[in-house]
Structures are given as C-alpha cells and as structure tokens.
Motif scaffolding. Sequence first.
Motif, PDB file in Angstrom:
ATOM      1  N   HIS A 121      33.308  32.212  85.291  1.00  0.00           N
ATOM      2  CA  HIS A 121      33.936  31.353  84.694  1.00  0.00           C
ATOM      3  C   HIS A 121      35.149  31.243  83.185  1.00  0.00           C
ATOM      4  CE1 HIS A 121      31.058  29.005  87.772  1.00  0.00           C
ATOM      5  NE2 HIS A 121      29.743  29.963  87.351  1.00  0.00           N
ATOM      6  N   GLU A 122      35.081  32.697  83.180  1.00  0.00           N
ATOM      7  CA  GLU A 122      35.955  33.175  82.345  1.00  0.00           C
ATOM      8  C   GLU A 122      37.352  33.431  82.992  1.00  0.00           C
ATOM      9  OE1 GLU A 122      32.122  34.357  78.799  1.00  0.00           O
ATOM     10  OE2 GLU A 122      33.174  35.673  79.619  1.00  0.00           O
ATOM     11  N   THR A 123      38.181  33.553  82.077  1.00  0.00           N
ATOM     12  CA  THR A 123      39.303  34.197  82.160  1.00  0.00           C
ATOM     13  C   THR A 123      39.828  35.450  81.268  1.00  0.00           C
ATOM     14  OG1 THR A 123      40.243  32.059  82.879  1.00  0.00           O
ATOM     15  CG2 THR A 123      42.121  33.389  82.013  1.00  0.00           C
ATOM     16  N   THR A 124      40.515  36.134  81.320  1.00  0.00           N
ATOM     17  CA  THR A 124      41.117  37.515  80.758  1.00  0.00           C
ATOM     18  C   THR A 124      41.665  37.162  79.631  1.00  0.00           C
ATOM     19  OG1 THR A 124      42.883  38.133  81.640  1.00  0.00           O
ATOM     20  CG2 THR A 124      40.912  39.211  82.609  1.00  0.00           C
ATOM     21  N   ALA A 125      41.634  37.912  78.448  1.00  0.00           N
ATOM     22  CA  ALA A 125      42.238  37.078  77.378  1.00  0.00           C
ATOM     23  C   ALA A 125      43.566  37.182  77.336  1.00  0.00           C
ATOM     24  CB  ALA A 125      42.281  38.380  76.280  1.00  0.00           C
ATOM     25  N   ASP A 126      45.001  38.027  79.044  1.00  0.00           N
ATOM     26  CA  ASP A 126      45.687  38.281  78.375  1.00  0.00           C
ATOM     27  C   ASP A 126      46.056  36.659  79.736  1.00  0.00           C
ATOM     28  OD1 ASP A 126      45.061  38.819  81.008  1.00  0.00           O
ATOM     29  OD2 ASP A 126      45.989  41.316  81.157  1.00  0.00           O
ATOM     30  N   GLY A 127      45.360  35.801  79.826  1.00  0.00           N
ATOM     31  CA  GLY A 127      45.319  35.198  80.758  1.00  0.00           C
ATOM     32  C   GLY A 127      45.907  35.663  82.925  1.00  0.00           C
ATOM     33  N   ALA A 128      45.393  36.783  82.656  1.00  0.00           N
ATOM     34  CA  ALA A 128      46.175  37.177  84.076  1.00  0.00           C
ATOM     35  C   ALA A 128      45.092  36.858  85.240  1.00  0.00           C
ATOM     36  CB  ALA A 128      46.126  38.860  84.275  1.00  0.00           C
ATOM     37  N   PHE A 129      43.562  37.082  85.161  1.00  0.00           N
ATOM     38  CA  PHE A 129      42.843  37.032  86.218  1.00  0.00           C
ATOM     39  C   PHE A 129      41.331  35.752  85.643  1.00  0.00           C
ATOM     40  CE2 PHE A 129      44.492  40.904  86.560  1.00  0.00           C
ATOM     41  CZ  PHE A 129      45.195  41.108  87.488  1.00  0.00           C
ATOM     42  N   SER A 130      41.388  34.694  86.340  1.00  0.00           N
ATOM     43  CA  SER A 130      39.861  34.654  86.040  1.00  0.00           C
ATOM     44  C   SER A 130      38.737  34.340  87.761  1.00  0.00           C
ATOM     45  CB  SER A 130      39.390  33.280  85.950  1.00  0.00           C
ATOM     46  OG  SER A 130      40.593  32.713  85.307  1.00  0.00           O
ATOM     47  N   LEU A 131      37.362  35.583  86.519  1.00  0.00           N
ATOM     48  CA  LEU A 131      36.513  35.101  87.107  1.00  0.00           C
ATOM     49  C   LEU A 131      35.312  34.277  88.297  1.00  0.00           C
ATOM     50  CD1 LEU A 131      35.119  37.867  88.455  1.00  0.00           C
ATOM     51  CD2 LEU A 131      34.559  37.945  87.323  1.00  0.00           C
ATOM     52  N   GLU A 132      35.391  33.670  89.528  1.00  0.00           N
ATOM     53  CA  GLU A 132      34.184  32.762  90.136  1.00  0.00           C
ATOM     54  C   GLU A 132      33.472  33.425  90.484  1.00  0.00           C
ATOM     55  OE1 GLU A 132      34.346  30.411  88.642  1.00  0.00           O
ATOM     56  OE2 GLU A 132      36.149  30.167  87.625  1.00  0.00           O
ATOM     57  N   PRO A 133      32.405  32.748  90.905  1.00  0.00           N
ATOM     58  CA  PRO A 133      31.451  33.782  92.283  1.00  0.00           C
ATOM     59  C   PRO A 133      31.797  32.445  93.311  1.00  0.00           C
ATOM     60  CG  PRO A 133      29.950  31.867  90.732  1.00  0.00           C
ATOM     61  CD  PRO A 133      31.570  32.097  90.164  1.00  0.00           C
ATOM     62  N   VAL A 134      31.747  32.914  94.417  1.00  0.00           N
ATOM     63  CA  VAL A 134      31.080  31.804  95.966  1.00  0.00           C
ATOM     64  C   VAL A 134      30.469  33.047  96.684  1.00  0.00           C
ATOM     65  CG1 VAL A 134      33.333  34.060  97.156  1.00  0.00           C
ATOM     66  CG2 VAL A 134      33.130  31.549  97.407  1.00  0.00           C
ATOM     67  N   TYR A 135      29.573  32.183  97.009  1.00  0.00           N
ATOM     68  CA  TYR A 135      28.705  31.881  98.301  1.00  0.00           C
ATOM     69  C   TYR A 135      28.856  32.237  99.614  1.00  0.00           C
ATOM     70  CZ  TYR A 135      26.650  31.552  93.546  1.00  0.00           C
ATOM     71  OH  TYR A 135      26.560  31.909  92.175  1.00  0.00           O
ATOM     72  N   CYS A 136      29.731  32.271 100.277  1.00  0.00           N
ATOM     73  CA  CYS A 136      29.720  32.675 101.093  1.00  0.00           C
ATOM     74  C   CYS A 136      31.831  32.941 101.674  1.00  0.00           C
ATOM     75  CB  CYS A 136      29.248  32.845 102.866  1.00  0.00           C
ATOM     76  SG  CYS A 136      29.757  33.494 104.266  1.00  0.00           S
ATOM     77  N   LEU A 137      32.525  33.964 102.215  1.00  0.00           N
ATOM     78  CA  LEU A 137      33.688  33.860 102.607  1.00  0.00           C
ATOM     79  C   LEU A 137      34.230  34.130 103.844  1.00  0.00           C
ATOM     80  CD1 LEU A 137      35.888  36.141 100.070  1.00  0.00           C
ATOM     81  CD2 LEU A 137      35.459  33.982  99.845  1.00  0.00           C
ATOM     82  N   GLY A 138      32.910  34.021 104.737  1.00  0.00           N
ATOM     83  CA  GLY A 138      32.690  33.880 105.909  1.00  0.00           C
ATOM     84  C   GLY A 138      33.445  35.321 106.817  1.00  0.00           C
ATOM     85  N   ASN A 139      33.760  36.474 105.671  1.00  0.00           N
ATOM     86  CA  ASN A 139      34.064  37.848 106.056  1.00  0.00           C
ATOM     87  C   ASN A 139      33.016  38.808 105.966  1.00  0.00           C
ATOM     88  OD1 ASN A 139      36.421  39.417 106.371  1.00  0.00           O
ATOM     89  ND2 ASN A 139      36.314  40.071 104.869  1.00  0.00           N
TER      90      ASN A 139
END
Length: 159
Positions: free
Chosen positions: A107-125
């Motif tokens: 739930h955070e974003t890198t200081a340069d605004g390039a990437f946010s990180l989110e958990p997910v509980y299944c991508l079906g992969n």
Amino acid sequence: MTQTEWDRDAVTEVIEQKKSMPGALLPILHGIQDRIGFIPEDAVPQIAKALNLSRAEVHGVISFYHYFRTTAPGKHTIHLCRAESCQAMNSESLETHVKARLGIDYHETTADGAFSLEPVYCLGNCACSPSMMIDHEVYGHVSPQSFDAIIDELKEVAA
C-alpha cells in the motif's frame, strides 16, 4: 493530493452517473478509482453529501476494502500474490526481496512515483507460482532475479 491536483469533474460525473443505483457507494468508489486511480480524501465530503451519508460512513467503507487507494498510485502497480500456492513456492522470500528492492511496504509507492506495491490473494496462475502482476501483465515463476530484471526493464523504458 490537493483537490486542484485531481479531476473534480471526473468525480462529479461518476457520482451523478451512479448515485441513483441501489447500494451506490461501492459503484461510485470503484468508478472514481477507475477514472483517476484513487479516491481523493477531499472527495469524501462530496460523495457523502450526494448519498446522504456521513463522512465517517464513506471513509469507513474506503478503509475497510484494501482495494481502494486514497493516494495516487505509482506509474506501475505491482500486485504480489499471497495465496497458498504461491506461499508454498516460497513467495515470502520473494516478498521480502521485493519490499527491500523497492524500499516500500504494501500500500505504498516508491519515492520516485514509479512503483506501487499491493498484495493480491490469487491471480489464478497457481501452476506457475509464485506469481505477480504488474499493471495488467501476469508473471509466473517469479524469483528475486527475474523480478529485478523486470523492474530494471521497466525503468529503462521509462528513461
């Protein structure tokens, strides 16, 4: 973000389109996030007034569902799978690596605004665990090395 940095007209348009729907709050929140990428804190009073709800009720729904963001996302959103199949294939060490490499937590974003990180509980992969999705592309058999290569490539393209 201040209200001048997000699209007030888009928020108003979504509210007007969806406010007469039964259970309109969730469709409105999804609509706003789909349009501008997040739910601005400054939009909460506008949503509450349109639906005759308290600000606390609107905020409570936003904070209850991890899907909703109250800050602008990074240019790329990384969804890291935390489901059982991925955990069985050592996704916890991948998670540790990803957080260290990016210098952020969920739930955070890198200081340069390039990437946010989110958990997910299944991508079906599951057959290709551990998995992640960046923007709308799913990756399987992700290792710390393949993660780094993907991130480096995304950074090169942006440069």
